[in-house]
Design an enzyme around this catalytic site. Structure first.
Site, short mmCIF file in Angstrom:
data_model
loop_
_atom_site.label_atom_id
_atom_site.label_comp_id
_atom_site.label_asym_id
_atom_site.label_seq_id
_atom_site.Cartn_x
_atom_site.Cartn_y
_atom_site.Cartn_z
N GLU A 280 5.91 11.07 67.56
CA GLU A 280 5.01 11.29 68.69
C GLU A 280 5.63 12.23 69.72
O GLU A 280 4.92 12.94 70.44
CB GLU A 280 4.64 9.95 69.35
CG GLU A 280 3.26 9.95 69.95
CD GLU A 280 2.74 8.57 70.33
OE1 GLU A 280 1.58 8.28 70.02
OE2 GLU A 280 3.50 7.79 70.93
N HIS A 301 13.22 1.66 44.26
CA HIS A 301 12.31 1.40 43.14
C HIS A 301 10.89 1.85 43.45
O HIS A 301 9.95 1.53 42.73
CB HIS A 301 12.33 -0.09 42.80
CG HIS A 301 13.69 -0.59 42.43
ND1 HIS A 301 14.10 -0.77 41.13
CD2 HIS A 301 14.76 -0.91 43.20
CE1 HIS A 301 15.36 -1.20 41.11
NE2 HIS A 301 15.78 -1.29 42.37
N LYS A 414 -9.52 9.94 69.15
CA LYS A 414 -10.12 9.09 70.19
C LYS A 414 -11.45 9.65 70.68
O LYS A 414 -12.38 8.91 70.99
CB LYS A 414 -9.16 8.96 71.38
CG LYS A 414 -8.00 8.01 71.14
CD LYS A 414 -7.23 7.80 72.43
CE LYS A 414 -5.95 7.04 72.19
NZ LYS A 414 -5.08 7.05 73.39
O1 PA5 Z 1 4.50 6.35 73.37
C1 PA5 Z 1 3.41 6.37 73.90
O2 PA5 Z 1 3.23 6.83 75.05
C2 PA5 Z 1 2.21 5.82 73.20
O3 PA5 Z 1 2.51 5.45 71.91
C3 PA5 Z 1 1.66 4.63 73.95
O4 PA5 Z 1 2.68 3.69 74.12
C4 PA5 Z 1 0.49 3.98 73.23
O5 PA5 Z 1 -0.52 4.92 73.01
C5 PA5 Z 1 -0.07 2.80 74.02
O6 PA5 Z 1 -0.43 3.21 75.31
P1 PA5 Z 1 -0.77 2.16 76.44
O7 PA5 Z 1 0.47 1.43 76.81
O8 PA5 Z 1 -1.26 2.99 77.61
O9 PA5 Z 1 -1.80 1.25 75.87
#
Ligand code: PA5
Length: 428
Positions: A280, A301, A414
């Site tokens: 990410e 495996h 989204k």
């Molecule tokens: O690392 C990040 O910023 C994301 O993975 C968020 O943690 C994830 O989308 C969840 O977001 P939120 O805490 O606003 O629900």
């Protein structure tokens, strides 16, 4: 000393001699700039000094809150997704603390089946507590799970009693904070200047760990000692810079995947945290390594064949645990099963042989192999590893030229989902 080391094996000379050293020297300025604190990322670096978001007073407070849950609860549900639940789940699954409430996970799926199963499971516990963790409280998964679970608690315990069982971790003055104010839930802080995947150094990661019984002081101590190490090691010796440079050099040589390989399955969720942290943070601008994990020896495996003879697109980072923490001896057997050659041998030793054999075979094939060796799976070492990877990831994003702290690509699906679900204001 944390006892964490990083070495590189490159039997086929993928990297030119001296390439790593040159790149590390060339990035001494970057290392200094990052350690000095970058103005550009000021609003995202709340985690960087550790003590801003996990200082002693905050740990005292979290431990006190956790004691309350541990004294009364036999189940604690962590509601969250992505950066909001990955770090605590990784530590709890790796360290397996004993004696506290069962830790359950919600808000990380939209599956009706999983949600129904969780509610059914909760009926089997006497005293249930929940913590909804969401930075802005707009994410669908934790939002819908929180509604269902707080209503479940209200039905079971009555509104007033239920309120005492509900924690929520969000940014100050968010909708989640308002819900806490209006209903008497306990509010914990998701620091403004910390993004989800960097939130292990805050209430987000540390509170569920404390409820589970993890020594969060030791864990944060490990973070601090790794911070001190990385802030003081010169560019030529800095293991975070070394890791970041190796990854970039290998990416530039055409390796598109980094496989984190380990031989302790209790690190499975730590690997998921590592995958999220790097994917990410780095996966932007049509670049970056795709992080994948191999939980061995099982995955030898499954994907092992591909690794040995498939497309040569990956390099491997072996995560070795040096300290023996369990023992099972292969017993004597009268019945003929042809495993007598292992009689008297410890499973721990066999696993170690399998690990070394794998690394030897993969390096012989020409796969560049990094070896990240840790002394043990304990709280302090995990803390050090968290900080090591976060710091490395931050450097690594710089080498790629991407912003480590945003995730604009996540909005792609989204937009379709919210439009189709009829969210007010959502358009395609
Ligand atoms: O690392 C990040 O910023 C994301 O993975 C968020 O943690 C994830 O989308 C969840 O977001 P939120 O805490 O606003 O629900």
């Amino acid at each position: 000393m944390d006892g964490i080391t990083l070495t590189y094996t490159d039997r086929k000379g993928v990297l030119a001699p001296g390439a790593l050293e040159t790149m590390m020297a060339d990035n001494a300025g970057l290392l200094k700039r990052v350690i000095d604190g970058e103005e550009e990322y000021r609003d995202y670096l709340g985690w960087f000094r550790v003590d801003d978001t996990a200082g002693e007073e905050r740990l005292d407070f979290l431990l006190e809150q956790a004691r309350r849950v541990r004294a009364d609860g036999d189940a604690f549900v962590v509601i969250g997704i992505g950066g909001s639940n990955q770090s605590s789940r990784a530590a709890i699954k790796a360290l397996r603390p004993k004696g506290g409430p069962a830790i359950l996970w919600a808000g990380n799926t939209i599956s009706a089946c999983e949600t129904a199963r969780l509610l059914e499971e909760l009926d089997g516990y006497k005293s249930v507590y929940i913590d909804c963790i969401a930075k802005n409280f707009e994410t669908l998964e934790p939002g819908i799970a929180f509604r269902v679970l707080r209503q479940y608690l209200e039905r079971r315990y009555g509104a007033e009693n239920a309120a005492g069982r509900i924690f929520a971790t969000g940014t100050p003055d968010s909708t989640l904070h308002q819900l806490c104010r209006d209903n008497g839930y306990t509010f914990l802080t998701f620091p403004e200047r910390v993004g989800g995947r960097f939130s292990v150094i805050s209430d987000v990661g540390l509170f569920p760990m404390a409820v589970a019984g993890i020594d969060i002081r030791a864990l944060v101590g490990g973070m601090r000692s790794m911070r001190d190490r990385l802030w003081h090691e010169s560019a030529g010796e800095n293991i975070a810079l070394q890791y970041a440079c190796l990854r970039k050099l290998l990416l530039d040589r055409g390796y598109h995947l980094e496989m984190l390989s380990y031989f302790e399955p209790r690190l499975d969720y730590f690997a998921k945290w590592w995958i999220q942290t790097f994917a990410e943070s780095e996966g932007k601008n049509n670049t970056a390594l795709y992080p994948v994990a191999a939980s061995n020896s099982e995955d030898l495996h499954t994907t092992g064949q591909f690794v040995q003879q498939g497309s040569p697109i990956l390099f491997e980072t072996f995560l070795e645990v040096r300290g023996q923490d369990a023992s099972v001896i292969m017993p004597h057997e009268e019945k003929k099963d042809y495993f007598d050659y292992l009689e008297g041998m410890d499973f721990w030793a066999m696993n170690n042989v399998a690990f070394r054999a794998t690394m030897a075979a993969h390096s012989d094939r020409g796969i560049p192999c990094l070896l990240l060796s840790i002394p043990a799976i304990d709280a302090a070492t995990l803390g050090a590893l968290y900080y090591f990877f976060l710091f490395s990831c931050y450097l690594s994003c710089h080498l790629l030229g991407v912003n480590p702290f945003d995730q604009p690509g996540v909005e792609g699906y989204k937009a379709y989902m919210f439009a189709n679900l009829g969210k007010p204001g959502a358009t395609l």
